[in-house]
Design an enzyme around this catalytic site. Structure first.
Site, PDB file in Angstrom:
ATOM      1  N   PRO A 328      27.031  64.685  63.601  1.00 39.54           N
ATOM      2  CA  PRO A 328      28.454  64.459  63.284  1.00 39.54           C
ATOM      3  C   PRO A 328      29.296  65.734  63.215  1.00 39.54           C
ATOM      4  O   PRO A 328      29.785  66.131  62.147  1.00 39.54           O
ATOM      5  CB  PRO A 328      28.393  63.753  61.932  1.00 39.54           C
ATOM      6  CG  PRO A 328      27.145  64.279  61.293  1.00 39.54           C
ATOM      7  CD  PRO A 328      26.162  64.474  62.426  1.00 39.54           C
ATOM      8  N   CYS A 329      29.525  66.363  64.371  1.00 38.78           N
ATOM      9  CA  CYS A 329      30.296  67.607  64.386  1.00 38.78           C
ATOM     10  C   CYS A 329      31.781  67.364  64.126  1.00 38.78           C
ATOM     11  O   CYS A 329      32.543  68.328  63.960  1.00 38.78           O
ATOM     12  CB  CYS A 329      30.098  68.343  65.708  1.00 38.78           C
ATOM     13  SG  CYS A 329      30.509  67.377  67.167  1.00 38.78           S
ATOM     14  N   HIS A 330      32.232  66.096  64.084  1.00 35.69           N
ATOM     15  CA  HIS A 330      33.632  65.836  63.719  1.00 35.69           C
ATOM     16  C   HIS A 330      33.896  66.186  62.257  1.00 35.69           C
ATOM     17  O   HIS A 330      35.053  66.279  61.848  1.00 35.69           O
ATOM     18  CB  HIS A 330      33.985  64.365  63.981  1.00 35.69           C
ATOM     19  CG  HIS A 330      33.153  63.389  63.208  1.00 35.69           C
ATOM     20  ND1 HIS A 330      31.919  62.952  63.643  1.00 35.69           N
ATOM     21  CD2 HIS A 330      33.372  62.768  62.015  1.00 35.69           C
ATOM     22  CE1 HIS A 330      31.427  62.096  62.763  1.00 35.69           C
ATOM     23  NE2 HIS A 330      32.286  61.976  61.760  1.00 35.69           N
TER      24      HIS A 330
END
Length: 365
Positions: A328-330
């Site tokens: 989850p790089c967001h």
């Protein structure tokens, strides 16, 4: 219907032209080494793809495969199959051959398979028709220089097994792709509204789902039919997904609806440097509904003392993440709170963060 396993398609090289003599091609193409090479050269030059192969069935029986690829993915491609002597091609052999051709040539959309011989003709036709494929047959006449196709069938790539699945998210699209053995996910990609898609598995899937317009642009809100095929061949819209892709669709849909805090899906990182993989591993520690800065993430990877110097490198690693949502790089933002950088674009990043933050607060309350 069970398909064959593994890829058994081998490109026939010019130096191996003597093997052509094992198949019922016109005698004028086979007499000398020079004639055989000339035949192979002419056939190859007429196709934008590799077009002459040897294919081996699970039983070890070989066939010569000549591919005639259309110039565009909406134009039909044909496959001429010349089995060697005493070869029985069953229905599952034919489907396995198509699967191998699709795997070898990602730019192919559909195939019409023509066979010049098949001892199990009637049985194979019945099996294929029962599975939903368009089959045809015709009497074989003699006295022609090229062996006439006795029977065949039409198949789209997606009628076998789609390598990816589409999940809608507002006006965007999310594509999850799996490996050839259906064991793990290999990539997650976002499709923007009005994005033009080049020929390939994503375009094929979205076209069959009615999500591409006549210009090959992604238009999920219109739900208009995709580009019409340039041939009059019969078509089928059956799309087959593996259990893994079905489970991925279920989990991602629940996550995007705020019904789930995370995804529990098998995945494999195909690419990535040692540093990138360290960053992607650290991203997994960011809790649902919260956000870290690139400096915070850098501190987790290289320590607080070097965090400032590595913040940009961490940002580049986030941008190279092949599995957003799963990794989850967001949840990684700029030091000043700005939403900078994301493989799917800032708008999707904003929607994902808002989804998590509001859902997290609602669950707490």
């Amino acid at each position: 219907m069970k398909l064959g396993s593994g890829h058994k398609l081998t490109k026939l090289l010019y130096k191996d032209n003597k093997q052509l003599k094992n198949y019922p091609l016109p005698a004028s193409c086979l007499k000398t080494h020079r004639q055989r090479q000339a035949f192979m050269r002419r056939w190859q030059e007429a196709s934008p793809l590799d077009s002459i192969f040897l294919w081996q069935s699970d039983q070890g029986q070989e066939s010569l495969v000549l591919l005639q690829a259309g110039p565009h993915f909406t134009s039909g491609s044909r496959v001429l199959v010349y089995p060697s002597q005493s070869v029985n091609l069953e229905a599952e052999d034919c489907l396995a051959l198509c699967q191998d051709i699709f795997s070898h040539c990602p730019a192919l959309y559909d195939l019409t398979l023509d066979l010049t011989a098949c001892q199990a003709q009637e049985e194979s036709l019945k099996e294929l028709e029962a599975a939903g494929f368009m089959c045809w047959q015709q009497p074989c006449s003699s006295g022609r220089p090229w062996p006439q196709a006795k029977w065949g069938f039409y198949i789209r790539r997606l009628a076998l097994s789609s390598p990816l699945i589409h999940v809608p998210f507002h006006h965007f699209g999310i594509l999850l792709q799996e490996d050839n053995k259906h064991e793990y996910l290999t990539s997650v990609d976002f499709i923007q509204p009005q994005q033009v898609l080049n020929p390939g598995p994503p375009a094929f899937l979205l076209n069959d789902l009615g999500l591409l317009n006549a210009d090959c642009r992604y238009q999920p809100e219109a739900r208009t039919p995709g580009p019409s095929r340039a041939t009059s061949e019969p078509t089928t819209n059956r799309i087959c997904y593996s259990p893994l892709l079905r489970e991925a669709e279920k989990q991602v849909t629940a996550y995007l609806a705020g019904l789930s805090r995370g995804l529990d899906l098998p995945y494999k990182l195909i690419k990535g440097t040692s540093f990138q993989r360290q960053v992607w591993q650290a991203i997994q520690d960011i809790p649902y509904g919260t956000a870290w800065s690139y400096r915070d993430l850098a501190a987790k990877v290289v320590g607080p003392e070097k965090a400032s110097a590595y913040a940009r490198a961490v940002g580049r690693a986030c941008g190279a993440n092949p599995l957003p949502l799963l990794i989850p790089c967001h949840r990684v933002i700029g030091q000043d709170g700005q939403l900078v950088g994301f493989t799917g674009g800032v708008k999707i990043k904003d929607r994902l963060l808002n989804l998590e933050v509001f859902n997290y607060q609602a669950l707490k309350d």
